[in-house]
Structures are given as C-alpha cells and as structure tokens.
Design an enzyme around this catalytic site. Structure first.
Site, PDB file in Angstrom:
ATOM      1  N   HIS A 199      29.933  33.253 110.136  1.00  0.00           N
ATOM      2  CA  HIS A 199      31.341  32.894 109.947  1.00  0.00           C
ATOM      3  C   HIS A 199      31.740  31.916 111.050  1.00  0.00           C
ATOM      4  O   HIS A 199      31.329  32.064 112.206  1.00  0.00           O
ATOM      5  CB  HIS A 199      32.209  34.152 110.015  1.00  0.00           C
ATOM      6  CG  HIS A 199      33.652  33.911 109.723  1.00  0.00           C
ATOM      7  ND1 HIS A 199      34.514  33.386 110.660  1.00  0.00           N
ATOM      8  CD2 HIS A 199      34.389  34.115 108.596  1.00  0.00           C
ATOM      9  CE1 HIS A 199      35.724  33.286 110.134  1.00  0.00           C
ATOM     10  NE2 HIS A 199      35.665  33.714 108.882  1.00  0.00           N
ATOM     11  N   ASP A 226      34.305  31.378 112.950  1.00  0.00           N
ATOM     12  CA  ASP A 226      34.872  31.950 114.179  1.00  0.00           C
ATOM     13  C   ASP A 226      33.816  32.705 114.976  1.00  0.00           C
ATOM     14  O   ASP A 226      33.831  32.703 116.212  1.00  0.00           O
ATOM     15  CB  ASP A 226      36.033  32.881 113.849  1.00  0.00           C
ATOM     16  CG  ASP A 226      37.240  32.149 113.293  1.00  0.00           C
ATOM     17  OD1 ASP A 226      37.438  30.972 113.664  1.00  0.00           O
ATOM     18  OD2 ASP A 226      37.979  32.745 112.483  1.00  0.00           O
ATOM     19  N   LYS A 227      32.899  33.358 114.268  1.00  0.00           N
ATOM     20  CA  LYS A 227      31.844  34.095 114.964  1.00  0.00           C
ATOM     21  C   LYS A 227      30.797  33.150 115.561  1.00  0.00           C
ATOM     22  O   LYS A 227      30.199  33.462 116.610  1.00  0.00           O
ATOM     23  CB  LYS A 227      31.185  35.080 113.994  1.00  0.00           C
ATOM     24  CG  LYS A 227      31.968  36.350 113.824  1.00  0.00           C
ATOM     25  CD  LYS A 227      31.863  37.213 115.059  1.00  0.00           C
ATOM     26  CE  LYS A 227      33.212  37.639 115.534  1.00  0.00           C
ATOM     27  NZ  LYS A 227      33.231  38.145 116.899  1.00  0.00           N
ATOM     28  N   GLU A 249      36.049  28.412 125.839  1.00  0.00           N
ATOM     29  CA  GLU A 249      36.502  28.403 124.453  1.00  0.00           C
ATOM     30  C   GLU A 249      35.667  27.400 123.650  1.00  0.00           C
ATOM     31  O   GLU A 249      35.272  26.354 124.166  1.00  0.00           O
ATOM     32  CB  GLU A 249      37.971  28.002 124.364  1.00  0.00           C
ATOM     33  CG  GLU A 249      38.891  28.780 125.282  1.00  0.00           C
ATOM     34  CD  GLU A 249      38.964  30.261 124.979  1.00  0.00           C
ATOM     35  OE1 GLU A 249      38.640  30.652 123.836  1.00  0.00           O
ATOM     36  OE2 GLU A 249      39.354  31.036 125.873  1.00  0.00           O
ATOM     37  N   GLU A 304      37.584  26.869 131.859  1.00  0.00           N
ATOM     38  CA  GLU A 304      37.463  26.838 133.311  1.00  0.00           C
ATOM     39  C   GLU A 304      36.265  27.656 133.768  1.00  0.00           C
ATOM     40  O   GLU A 304      36.041  28.766 133.262  1.00  0.00           O
ATOM     41  CB  GLU A 304      38.715  27.416 133.963  1.00  0.00           C
ATOM     42  CG  GLU A 304      39.980  26.652 133.630  1.00  0.00           C
ATOM     43  CD  GLU A 304      41.166  27.150 134.440  1.00  0.00           C
ATOM     44  OE1 GLU A 304      42.066  26.350 134.699  1.00  0.00           O
ATOM     45  OE2 GLU A 304      41.175  28.335 134.816  1.00  0.00           O
ATOM     46  N   LYS A 358      31.480  37.553 104.434  1.00  0.00           N
ATOM     47  CA  LYS A 358      32.541  38.494 104.815  1.00  0.00           C
ATOM     48  C   LYS A 358      32.372  39.764 103.988  1.00  0.00           C
ATOM     49  O   LYS A 358      31.870  39.725 102.863  1.00  0.00           O
ATOM     50  CB  LYS A 358      33.932  37.899 104.555  1.00  0.00           C
ATOM     51  CG  LYS A 358      34.212  36.607 105.297  1.00  0.00           C
ATOM     52  CD  LYS A 358      35.589  36.047 104.977  1.00  0.00           C
ATOM     53  CE  LYS A 358      36.677  36.804 105.689  1.00  0.00           C
ATOM     54  NZ  LYS A 358      38.005  36.125 105.544  1.00  0.00           N
ATOM     55  N   PHE A 383      30.380  29.870  96.377  1.00  0.00           N
ATOM     56  CA  PHE A 383      30.520  29.869  97.840  1.00  0.00           C
ATOM     57  C   PHE A 383      29.293  29.160  98.425  1.00  0.00           C
ATOM     58  O   PHE A 383      28.505  29.753  99.137  1.00  0.00           O
ATOM     59  CB  PHE A 383      30.639  31.306  98.354  1.00  0.00           C
ATOM     60  CG  PHE A 383      31.006  31.444  99.815  1.00  0.00           C
ATOM     61  CD1 PHE A 383      31.220  30.347 100.633  1.00  0.00           C
ATOM     62  CD2 PHE A 383      31.132  32.714 100.372  1.00  0.00           C
ATOM     63  CE1 PHE A 383      31.541  30.492 101.975  1.00  0.00           C
ATOM     64  CE2 PHE A 383      31.455  32.884 101.713  1.00  0.00           C
ATOM     65  CZ  PHE A 383      31.665  31.768 102.513  1.00  0.00           C
ATOM     66  N   ASP A 443      35.198  25.617 107.046  1.00  0.00           N
ATOM     67  CA  ASP A 443      36.430  26.024 107.724  1.00  0.00           C
ATOM     68  C   ASP A 443      36.172  25.966 109.219  1.00  0.00           C
ATOM     69  O   ASP A 443      35.149  26.467 109.704  1.00  0.00           O
ATOM     70  CB  ASP A 443      36.810  27.447 107.306  1.00  0.00           C
ATOM     71  CG  ASP A 443      38.186  27.858 107.785  1.00  0.00           C
ATOM     72  OD1 ASP A 443      38.936  26.980 108.244  1.00  0.00           O
ATOM     73  OD2 ASP A 443      38.509  29.052 107.694  1.00  0.00           O
ATOM     74  N   ALA A 444      37.079  25.386 109.970  1.00  0.00           N
ATOM     75  CA  ALA A 444      36.898  25.301 111.420  1.00  0.00           C
ATOM     76  C   ALA A 444      36.868  26.694 112.036  1.00  0.00           C
ATOM     77  O   ALA A 444      37.519  27.631 111.553  1.00  0.00           O
ATOM     78  CB  ALA A 444      38.028  24.482 112.044  1.00  0.00           C
ATOM     79  N   ARG A 489      39.320  34.547 117.353  1.00  0.00           N
ATOM     80  CA  ARG A 489      40.208  34.758 116.203  1.00  0.00           C
ATOM     81  C   ARG A 489      39.846  35.997 115.386  1.00  0.00           C
ATOM     82  O   ARG A 489      40.506  36.271 114.383  1.00  0.00           O
ATOM     83  CB  ARG A 489      40.201  33.529 115.289  1.00  0.00           C
ATOM     84  CG  ARG A 489      40.977  32.372 115.854  1.00  0.00           C
ATOM     85  CD  ARG A 489      41.471  31.421 114.773  1.00  0.00           C
ATOM     86  NE  ARG A 489      40.393  30.846 113.988  1.00  0.00           N
ATOM     87  CZ  ARG A 489      40.536  29.716 113.291  1.00  0.00           C
ATOM     88  NH1 ARG A 489      41.690  29.091 113.286  1.00  0.00           N
ATOM     89  NH2 ARG A 489      39.527  29.223 112.590  1.00  0.00           N
ATOM     90  N   LYS A 490      38.820  36.726 115.779  1.00  0.00           N
ATOM     91  CA  LYS A 490      38.411  37.897 115.002  1.00  0.00           C
ATOM     92  C   LYS A 490      38.468  39.150 115.867  1.00  0.00           C
ATOM     93  O   LYS A 490      37.540  39.957 115.913  1.00  0.00           O
ATOM     94  CB  LYS A 490      36.999  37.681 114.439  1.00  0.00           C
ATOM     95  CG  LYS A 490      36.987  36.673 113.299  1.00  0.00           C
ATOM     96  CD  LYS A 490      37.730  37.188 112.092  1.00  0.00           C
ATOM     97  CE  LYS A 490      37.825  36.168 110.961  1.00  0.00           C
ATOM     98  NZ  LYS A 490      38.846  35.139 111.207  1.00  0.00           N
ATOM     99  N   LYS A 531      34.572  35.170 128.093  1.00  0.00           N
ATOM    100  CA  LYS A 531      35.187  35.601 129.343  1.00  0.00           C
ATOM    101  C   LYS A 531      34.216  36.409 130.188  1.00  0.00           C
ATOM    102  O   LYS A 531      33.530  37.300 129.672  1.00  0.00           O
ATOM    103  CB  LYS A 531      36.436  36.441 129.058  1.00  0.00           C
ATOM    104  CG  LYS A 531      37.505  35.671 128.306  1.00  0.00           C
ATOM    105  CD  LYS A 531      38.689  36.546 127.946  1.00  0.00           C
ATOM    106  CE  LYS A 531      39.719  35.756 127.151  1.00  0.00           C
ATOM    107  NZ  LYS A 531      40.864  36.594 126.734  1.00  0.00           N
ATOM    108  N   LYS A 536      37.738  39.365 133.808  1.00  0.00           N
ATOM    109  CA  LYS A 536      38.873  39.292 132.889  1.00  0.00           C
ATOM    110  C   LYS A 536      39.054  40.655 132.236  1.00  0.00           C
ATOM    111  O   LYS A 536      38.201  41.117 131.479  1.00  0.00           O
ATOM    112  CB  LYS A 536      38.646  38.233 131.808  1.00  0.00           C
ATOM    113  CG  LYS A 536      38.985  36.810 132.206  1.00  0.00           C
ATOM    114  CD  LYS A 536      38.047  36.210 133.190  1.00  0.00           C
ATOM    115  CE  LYS A 536      38.282  34.706 133.341  1.00  0.00           C
ATOM    116  NZ  LYS A 536      37.400  34.138 134.392  1.00  0.00           N
ATOM    117  N   ASP A 595      40.900  41.568 129.908  1.00  0.00           N
ATOM    118  CA  ASP A 595      40.892  41.542 128.441  1.00  0.00           C
ATOM    119  C   ASP A 595      39.573  42.090 127.918  1.00  0.00           C
ATOM    120  O   ASP A 595      39.540  42.774 126.883  1.00  0.00           O
ATOM    121  CB  ASP A 595      41.049  40.103 127.933  1.00  0.00           C
ATOM    122  CG  ASP A 595      42.487  39.649 127.885  1.00  0.00           C
ATOM    123  OD1 ASP A 595      43.380  40.507 127.872  1.00  0.00           O
ATOM    124  OD2 ASP A 595      42.720  38.429 127.870  1.00  0.00           O
TER     125      ASP A 595
END
Length: 403
Positions: free
Chosen positions: A16, A18-19, A44, A57, A177, A245, A253-254, A259-260, A280, A284, A286
């Site tokens: 995918h 995003d992955k 990123e 960074e 998916k 598909f 798709d970008a 995002r997941k 990260k 961090k 997060d």
C-alpha cells in the site's frame, strides 16, 4: 458493554502506498541507529508515480554535521536503503520501479531549539521529544491479546504477501487491503459476518476463469487464517468489489508516512493519541510511549488483572516525567483501576516511564523498526531483539505490586 454487536477493522499490505512510505522512513531510522544509537531522526516519506521524496530532521555521529554536510558515503547509503526497501516489497512496474524511480533526499540537521529541550544536560534528564498523549491496549480476543478484527485483517494480508513472494500466487501484485467484521457476544467474537479483500492483480484477473481463480484463492487464505468456528455460509465476501485493480501502489495513489495509524495500532478498538510511529527515533514519545503502554496493557491482561484494558500516558516536550497515567479496565478488572495505576508506579525497572527509562527497559536504541512498519506494530512475536514491547515479562512484578 453491549451484549451483542458488530465491530470492524481494516489492514493494508506492505505494498500500500502509505505503507511503502512507512517502511522507507523506518529503513532510514534503522540505518542511522546502526551508526549512532543516540541518533535523532524524524524522517517523512512521500511516494507517487516514479518518485520518492524524503524530508525531515536528523542528527547523529557519522551521519550529518550541524552544517548539513553528510558523512562520507552516507548519502549513497540512504538512497540504497530506500531502493532496497521498494525492491523487497516487490515493485517492478512501469509506474513505480525500485531501480528507476526519481529520488529526492531533503533531510537536514535537527533544530537546535528542539535539541536543547530534549537532550540531557547537567542535572536535567532527557526530556520527551514532543508533547502528546499515547494509548496502549490489550484484550483477550486472541492469543496475542489483540482485537480479533485487526489481528485477522493483518494475517490475511501477511499470508497473501508470503504467497506472492514465494511464487505460490504469481497473479498478486504488492498493493492490497483487507477488512474483517465480527459479531461479538459479550466480549468474545462468535462469527465473521463480512470479509473484504481488495488486491492488486496481474492483467486479466478481473474477469472469467482468472477472476474465479483469484476469488477462490482469497477465500482459501481467509479459511486458513480465520478459525472455522467463525466462518459459515452466512459470511459475506467482497473480493475486489470495484472490479479491476491493476494499477496500484504509489502509481495509483500517493503515499505518505504516518497515514495508517489505526492500522498500525488497534484497528479502532482503542483511542489513539494522533501521533504516528514510523520515521521517528525512540526519543520521540509518539513511538516509545505508545510501545510502553502496549507493553503495560498486554502484561496486565496476561497477569489476569483484566480481560481488556486501555492505558494513556501524556508528556510535555523537554520534560522527562509523564504528566499523567490513566488505566481503564472497562469493568473487567480483578482489582481497582487505581490499584493498577499505583502498581505501575511501584515497579522501579520501568524507570518512572521517562523517555530514557522506556528506551532502557525495552532496549529501543537498536535498528529494529522496519519490521514494524507493515502488518501492525502490536500483536507480533517478540523474536530476538524485535518487538520487545510484546514480551510478558512484567506479569510477576504486577502481581506482586497489587498484592
């Protein structure tokens, strides 16, 4: 808790878009941590048709100096790590090919103002890398103490990827998916009511015998992954419901890092603080505090102190100690939630849940992160140095602390 209800979770494959971005970002984290375990990384990634862009960074010995000059050879290592990641996933398509996509590296030195707030100095301990809230969750739905809907969604796609890589299912392409809907009675899943799988495929597998072959294959994977007791003639399957598909991945798709986050965590069964993990380093919170809250939640359920538990931690940037600790056993606890909160505070090996204490206890300053970036950060086996937050080695300490 309602006595009967439906709940659904989704997952996405390693291919995918995003992955793909998440895995690239974590490949950079691993590369830099292998050079300097104290490296600071916020990487990123953007993926689109025949293009990968890095931004963010960084700081670390043997990586980049304060003026933004790369150490000899490291810039080439970064590009190699990116292309190797895409190659491993399996993208060799006209619209996205590991060998020929354009690559932009826009990483630059970490802000000095962030560094001064986060780094340990004098009598000041290392502070949190950002403010925020983090959640951990565990439930006795599955042996790995994960929500069953997400657990099975992940496993379907993991099996399909393994079959694609082995050649067993050569008609599959990397992007896919899944989605699983289960009916619960009380807190236990009793039936799979709907299964959704959309998978990128080779040419011609959207009609006739080839389409039937693809559908039969997907149903066989579902049957291998989901317990037979949950499947029945009433289970509804939606396989490639849009029809074709063929165009997928970053060409279709970008993709962007982070995002997941619900796929990465608990499939919607638990709140989420909003921060992503991939790209990260473990200063961090997060990332590291989300890992320690999962670790605490899993050990609480494994210790028999609850059937289901949600934990929240909160931090301020530059401050070492958490601002709050919250435990909610959703009425399933064998002791009070406040008792469990107090017990966690008594366990010295947790280091007061400071960023340094978390990193030390879980051993997070290692290049272990790319494996986390597809098929979930939680509910995975704690093999070797990987996924240490999945260990259940705190059970005896918790039992002793609540006694």
């Amino acid at each position: 808790m309602r006595s009967s209800y439906l709940f659904t979770s989704e997952s996405v494959s390693e291919g995918h878009p995003d992955k793909v971005a998440d895995q690239i970002s974590d490949a950079i984290v691993d590369l830099f941590l292998s050079k300097d375990p104290e490296a600071r990384i916020a990487c990123e990634t953007l993926t689109t048709t025949q293009l990968v862009v890095l931004a963010g960074e960084i700081r670390g010995k043997g990586i980049m100096d304060e003026a933004g000059n790369w150490a000899p050879g490291v810039k080439d290592e970064v590009e190699k790590a990116v292309r190797d990641t895409v190659k491993r996933i399996g993208y060799e398509q006209d619209g996205f090919h590991w060998e020929s996509f354009r690559f932009e590296n826009n990483l630059h030195p970490q802000s000095a103002h962030i560094a001064q707030g986060v780094d340990a100095s004098g009598n000041k301990d290392e502070g949190a890398g950002d403010q925020g809230i983090m959640f951990g969750y565990a439930a006795n739905d599955t042996p790995d103490l994960m929500p069953a809907t997400l657990y099975y969604s992940h496993k379907i796609l993991e099996q399909m990827a393994a079959d694609r890589h082995s050649g067993k299912a050569p008609f599959l392409e990397p992007d896919a998916k899944s989605q699983v809907t289960l009916r619960y009675e009380g807190s236990k899943p009793v039936a799979a009511t709907a299964i959704v799988v959309s998978t990128q495929h080779g040419k011609g597998y959207d009609e006739g015998e080839k389409e039937a072959e693809l559908h039969a294959y997907v149903k066989s994977v579902v049957a291998d992954v989901i317990p037979a007791a949950l499947l029945s003639d009433e289970t509804v399957y939606h396989i490639n419901p849009t029809g074709s598909f063929e165009i997928g991945g970053p060409d279709g798709d970008a993709g962007v890092t982070g995002r997941k986050i619900i796929v990465d965590t608990y499939g919607g069964a638990s709140p989420h603080g909003g921060g992503a993990f991939s790209g990260k380093d473990p200063t961090k919170v997060d990332r590291s505090a989300a890992y320690i809250t999962r670790y605490l939640a899993k050990n609480i359920v494994a210790a028999g102190l609850a059937q289901r538990v949600t934990i929240q931690l909160a931090y301020a940037i530059g401050v070492s100690k958490p601002l709050s600790l919250y435990v909610d056993t959703h009425g399933t606890g064998t002791v009070g939630d406040d008792v469990i909160e107090a017990a966690i505070g008594k366990i010295e090996k947790l280091g007061g849940l400071t960023p340094r204490g978390i990193r030390t206890h879980l051993g997070l300053n290692k290049p272990i992160y790319q494996k986390t970036a597809a098929y979930g950060h939680f509910g995975r086996k704690a093999e070797g140095d990987f996924f240490p937050w999945e260990r259940t080695d705190l059970v005896d300490d918790l039992k002793a602390a609540v006694a």
